[in-house]
Write an enzyme that holds these catalytic residues in place. Structure first.
Site, mmCIF file in Angstrom:
data_model
loop_
_atom_site.group_PDB
_atom_site.id
_atom_site.type_symbol
_atom_site.label_atom_id
_atom_site.label_comp_id
_atom_site.label_asym_id
_atom_site.label_seq_id
_atom_site.Cartn_x
_atom_site.Cartn_y
_atom_site.Cartn_z
ATOM 1 N N PHE A 167 20.587 33.452 13.927
ATOM 2 C CA PHE A 167 19.906 34.539 13.212
ATOM 3 C C PHE A 167 20.105 35.826 14.018
ATOM 4 O O PHE A 167 20.029 35.791 15.244
ATOM 5 C CB PHE A 167 18.403 34.266 13.086
ATOM 6 C CG PHE A 167 18.044 33.213 12.058
ATOM 7 C CD1 PHE A 167 17.550 33.575 10.803
ATOM 8 C CD2 PHE A 167 18.185 31.864 12.343
ATOM 9 C CE1 PHE A 167 17.220 32.610 9.862
ATOM 10 C CE2 PHE A 167 17.856 30.895 11.413
ATOM 11 C CZ PHE A 167 17.362 31.263 10.164
ATOM 12 N N ASP A 195 18.185 38.105 14.499
ATOM 13 C CA ASP A 195 16.980 38.389 15.288
ATOM 14 C C ASP A 195 17.132 37.933 16.740
ATOM 15 O O ASP A 195 16.503 38.482 17.636
ATOM 16 C CB ASP A 195 15.784 37.657 14.689
ATOM 17 C CG ASP A 195 15.664 37.865 13.195
ATOM 18 O OD1 ASP A 195 14.719 38.523 12.773
ATOM 19 O OD2 ASP A 195 16.532 37.372 12.445
ATOM 20 N N PHE A 196 17.951 36.905 16.970
ATOM 21 C CA PHE A 196 18.073 36.342 18.321
ATOM 22 C C PHE A 196 18.933 37.218 19.233
ATOM 23 O O PHE A 196 19.160 36.888 20.398
ATOM 24 C CB PHE A 196 18.631 34.915 18.292
ATOM 25 C CG PHE A 196 17.912 33.982 17.351
ATOM 26 C CD1 PHE A 196 16.627 34.262 16.891
ATOM 27 C CD2 PHE A 196 18.510 32.792 16.926
ATOM 28 C CE1 PHE A 196 15.967 33.411 16.018
ATOM 29 C CE2 PHE A 196 17.852 31.932 16.056
ATOM 30 C CZ PHE A 196 16.591 32.243 15.601
ATOM 31 N N GLU A 201 21.367 31.226 24.011
ATOM 32 C CA GLU A 201 22.170 32.319 23.439
ATOM 33 C C GLU A 201 22.829 33.213 24.477
ATOM 34 O O GLU A 201 23.958 33.670 24.281
ATOM 35 C CB GLU A 201 21.320 33.174 22.500
ATOM 36 C CG GLU A 201 21.002 32.522 21.157
ATOM 37 C CD GLU A 201 19.830 31.562 21.217
ATOM 38 O OE1 GLU A 201 19.162 31.503 22.270
ATOM 39 O OE2 GLU A 201 19.580 30.861 20.232
ATOM 40 N N GLU A 251 25.109 26.898 18.307
ATOM 41 C CA GLU A 251 24.104 25.845 18.175
ATOM 42 C C GLU A 251 24.254 25.128 16.838
ATOM 43 O O GLU A 251 24.214 25.767 15.788
ATOM 44 C CB GLU A 251 22.703 26.463 18.287
ATOM 45 C CG GLU A 251 22.445 27.040 19.661
ATOM 46 C CD GLU A 251 21.337 28.090 19.699
ATOM 47 O OE1 GLU A 251 20.546 28.180 18.744
ATOM 48 O OE2 GLU A 251 21.276 28.822 20.705
ATOM 49 N N HIS A 299 12.747 36.140 11.926
ATOM 50 C CA HIS A 299 13.865 35.434 11.283
ATOM 51 C C HIS A 299 14.375 36.168 10.048
ATOM 52 O O HIS A 299 14.948 35.543 9.154
ATOM 53 C CB HIS A 299 13.445 34.015 10.862
ATOM 54 C CG HIS A 299 13.598 32.987 11.942
ATOM 55 N ND1 HIS A 299 12.853 33.004 13.087
ATOM 56 C CD2 HIS A 299 14.411 31.906 12.053
ATOM 57 C CE1 HIS A 299 13.190 31.972 13.854
ATOM 58 N NE2 HIS A 299 14.141 31.289 13.248
HETATM 59 C C1 LIG Z 1 16.310 31.946 20.353
HETATM 60 C C2 LIG Z 1 16.390 30.977 19.256
HETATM 61 N N1 LIG Z 1 17.496 30.231 19.107
HETATM 62 C C3 LIG Z 1 17.592 29.347 18.093
HETATM 63 C C4 LIG Z 1 16.570 29.199 17.214
HETATM 64 C C5 LIG Z 1 16.691 28.249 16.046
HETATM 65 N N2 LIG Z 1 15.863 27.073 16.286
HETATM 66 C C6 LIG Z 1 14.602 27.015 15.880
HETATM 67 S S1 LIG Z 1 13.831 25.645 16.386
HETATM 68 C C7 LIG Z 1 15.219 25.091 17.153
HETATM 69 C C8 LIG Z 1 15.205 23.792 17.851
HETATM 70 C C9 LIG Z 1 14.173 23.766 18.906
HETATM 71 O O1 LIG Z 1 14.192 22.525 19.521
HETATM 72 P P1 LIG Z 1 13.045 22.111 20.504
HETATM 73 O O2 LIG Z 1 12.802 23.187 21.485
HETATM 74 O O3 LIG Z 1 13.365 20.777 21.033
HETATM 75 O O4 LIG Z 1 11.748 22.059 19.583
HETATM 76 P P2 LIG Z 1 11.440 21.068 18.372
HETATM 77 O O5 LIG Z 1 12.027 21.701 17.158
HETATM 78 O O6 LIG Z 1 12.019 19.760 18.667
HETATM 79 O O7 LIG Z 1 9.949 21.059 18.294
HETATM 80 C C10 LIG Z 1 16.257 25.992 17.014
HETATM 81 C C11 LIG Z 1 17.610 25.840 17.551
HETATM 82 C C12 LIG Z 1 15.420 30.008 17.390
HETATM 83 N N3 LIG Z 1 14.388 29.959 16.545
HETATM 84 N N4 LIG Z 1 15.345 30.857 18.424
#
Ligand SMILES: Cc1ncc(C[n+]2csc(CCOP(=O)(O)OP(=O)(O)O)c2C)c(N)n1
Ligand SMILES: [Mg+2]
Lengths: 323, 337
Positions: free
Chosen positions: B93, B95-96, B70, B29, B139
């Site tokens: 991370f 954690d994921f 993931e 990602e 995290h």
């Molecule tokens: C399982 C997981 N993968 C990746 C992340 C890292 N991460 C946090 S927010 C995010 C983007 C989320 O995008 P969206 O669902 O469109 O929400 P927005 O941030 O636009 O509100 C990512 C990749 C995470 N927190 N959890």
């Protein structure tokens, strides 16, 4: 017009509260008063507001890492939230959760979630409780365009259909998951059209328009409460801030943020519409703005002055019974 | 020799291996960022900028931005590894791991054994662990113990830039699934790192300090804390052997046991919860294999048995600190039967 005067004023007040809250925490973050990561909801206020105005205190919502707005809209205590985000005593999660885990469980806000896609299965569970216990409660998961692609989300949507549960899958499409465009990461033409594949209806709405959002959410809640099973909504919107505070946003186009902040400011659109339609006066809204300004300032000052949690709390609440 | 940061060293290892072998790909990602956007491509290069610059050099067929997904990332990496590619998959991370663990521990880790040795799974999962950034319960975790316990996985925990480069090149060339655990606290740390391609074998500990009174073993950044403690105690005439296993699977048991045989005292440090962690594992190995040499009970220094709290005061209390390591060393030294 859908919202009457009183409802509109309530919606405006909630949206203004969220906006001011977010800008204040952004300031405090800049001053070093907020530890950790901060994802702000500024720009998306009409979605949480339009949905939560259609819910009762005992309905359930789950949220994302960008959860302050959902928490405020569901009636969360702003003072406790401010303290939580600043990691202080009296914080709504005792200083153990922080921004990404903001919650107001007593108001049916079952928690922000730092795992993208963590929420949708949980709301299936809340809807299952409602159905099994015979209450008329509904559950709403707020999920981003990015989170819409997680396997957990797909599984939750399917299970909700199979069990015919009162669950609403609200997808807030703000165009980005971190620095990746929804147009790239969502393989289908949009998010809403996927719902049919799972066997549930879907609605689409302009998430910058509180009138339309309120109306759309009302339909969805009615659908669920009447026992027709789950439903999805895709609300299009933009985020005013970076993915997180401190995000340089090099992936966004030149002047994109500036332009969208003008075109898609839900507060401004709401005010302009309501005034034009003579629902409210500008003076009435200015009065609200002032009141909220004072309210947020008081919450922030109280949080700044509050002490840090006591270290003795490290091992409390790991379990509910003695360990 | 040039000085490079941990971040640069990891980036360089990937770039050099990608130049040498076009089967090596990056998938994850925002490993480039900006896909489908109006602004810049490679806007992120990973959330910590570790893969930055790889997209411009190798293009979108080898530096692959994915949706947030993931399970599919890890499964796709495993399937691709089984069929001719050498993926370096990023789990943003650690954690994921919860979201995608099946594809790693039931799939990638087991192919070779389940299919009678006929399959290889040359993939690397690069991930980021460690508390202290106030990232909260989801995290901040270091879950090295969860992958170390899985037969079929190899687990690497580099603690400085030099090791990070050599160990990552080894990981990319290895024909098993390797979990490469980067400590978020180390990205800005630097040391001498050769420009040349070099490898560091798995299962060979490094001795960061040599001493005769107490053996301290540390995993990930805790070993750097142990070194700081050892240097302070040296001024008082207390001499510590500080061992960095560098890989928890395979584990250089011999190095640890040999050291304990001379010092007779062991302090093991990790930043994981205390039950069933890597420190607990190393303690049990030493208790089993070097019992006769021990002059004091083994002392573990770990995090607390709780989720990781957000508030700085609580998180600091949760984490093993230098003062905890120092107290443990004094305790084993002062022990009398
Ligand atoms: C399982 C997981 N993968 C990746 C992340 C890292 N991460 C946090 S927010 C995010 C983007 C989320 O995008 P969206 O669902 O469109 O929400 P927005 O941030 O636009 O509100 C990512 C990749 C995470 N927190 N959890
Ligand atoms: Mg989004």
């Amino acid at each position: 017009m859908s919202l009457n005067k009183e409802q509109f004023l309530q919606a405006y007040r909630t949206m203004r509260t969220i906006r001011d809250f977010e800008y204040r925490v952004s300031d405090e973050f800049g001053k070093g008063n907020i530890p950790g990561f901060l994802h702000l909801y500024a720009g998306q206020e009409a979605i949480a507001t339009g949905m939560c105005m259609n819910l009762d205190d005992d309905d359930y919502i789950v949220s994302t890492h960008r959860g302050h707005g959902h928490c405020i809209a569901k009636g969360g205590d702003v003072g406790g939230m401010m303290k939580e985000i600043m990691a202080k005593q009296g914080g709504s999660c005792a200083g153990k959760g922080g921004s990404m885990h903001i919650a107001a469980v007593e108001k049916g806000m079952l928690g922000a979630n730092a795992i993208v896609g963590g929420g949708p299965p949980l709301i299936v569970g809340a809807a299952l409780s409602a159905k099994t216990l015979g209450t008329d409660r509904v559950g709403v998961s707020f999920t981003g365009d990015g989170g819409s692609n997680q396997g957990t989300t797909f599984e939750a949507m399917n299970l909700a259909v199979v069990l015919k549960l009162p669950a609403i899958f609200m997808f807030e499409n703000n165009g980005y998951g971190e620095g990746t465009a929804a147009g790239y990461a969502v393989g289908s033409k949009d998010i809403a059209s996927r719902a049919a594949g799972f066997g549930m209806p879907a609605l689409k709405v302009d998430g910058a328009d509180i009138f339309a959002t309120y109306e759309t959410c009302k339909k969805a809640v009615k659908h669920c409460r009447s026992g027709k099973g789950p439903i999805a909504i895709e609300a299009s919107i933009t985020r005013f801030r970076g993915h997180f505070e401190g995000d340089a946003q090099a992936y966004r186009g030149k002047n994109e943020v500036k332009r969208l902040m003008k075109e898609l400011d839900c507060l401004k659109i709401a005010a302009d519409n309501a005034i034009k339609k003579k629902l409210v006066t500008k003076a009435a809204l200015t009065k609200i703005d002032k009141e909220i300004g004072v309210y947020i300032n008081e919450a922030a000052e109280a949080a700044l002055a509050a002490p840090s949690p006591d270290v003795s709390e490290l091992l409390t609440d790991v379990y509910s019974s003695a360990y | 020799m040039p000085i490079k940061t941990y971040r640069q060293a990891i980036n360089e290892a990937m770039a050099q291996e990608m130049r040498l072998n076009d089967k090596v790909i990056i998938i994850g990602e925002d490993v480039a960022g900006g896909a489908g956007c109006d602004g810049e491509r490679d806007a992120y290069g990973g959330v910590m900028g570790v893969t930055k610059g790889l997209f411009p050099e190798f293009g979108e067929s080898r530096v692959i931005d994915t949706p947030i997904t993931e399970s599919a990332i890890m499964g796709a990496a495993a399937g691709a590894a089984q069929t001719g590619l050498r993926p370096v998959a990023e789990l943003m991370f650690m954690d994921f791991l919860g979201v995608c663990f099946d594809q790693i521990y039931n799939q990638a880790a087991k192919f070779r054994y389940m299919f009678g040795g006929k399959v290889e799974c040359p993939m690397v999962v690069r991930t980021m662990a460690g508390a202290g950034l106030r990232g909260g319960a989801q995290h901040s975790q270091n879950l090295t113990q969860m992958v170390t316990m899985v037969p079929g996985l190899k687990v690497v925990c580099p603690t400085n830039a030099y090791d990070a480069k050599g160990l990552l090149i080894t990981a990319i060339r290895d024909n098993d699934c390797v979990i490469f655990v980067e400590d978020k606290f180390l990205y800005e740390t630097s040391c001498e790192v050769p420009d040349e391609v070099y490898t560091i074998p798995f299962g060979e500990a490094s001795f960061l300090r040599e001493g005769s009174d107490v053996t301290i073993v540390g995993i990930s950044n805790t070993v750097n804390k142990a070194v700081a403690v050892a240097d302070r105690l040296a001024e008082e005439g207390i001499s510590c052997d500080v061992i960095d296993p560098r890989t928890t699977s395979p584990l250089d048991e011999e190095a640890i046991i040999e050291s304990v045989e001379t010092t007779g005292r062991l302090v093991v440090v990790d930043e994981m919860t205390p039950r069933c962690g890597v420190a607990a594992d190393i303690s049990s190995i030493v208790a089993e294999k070097a019992f006769g040499a021990l002059r004091a009970p083994i002392r573990k220094v770990t995090a607390a048995h709780s989720p990781i709290p957000f508030a700085p005061a609580l998180e600091d209390a949760w984490m093993p600190q230098e003062s905890d390591i120092e107290a443990a060393v004094r305790e084993v030294l002062g022990y009398t039967r």
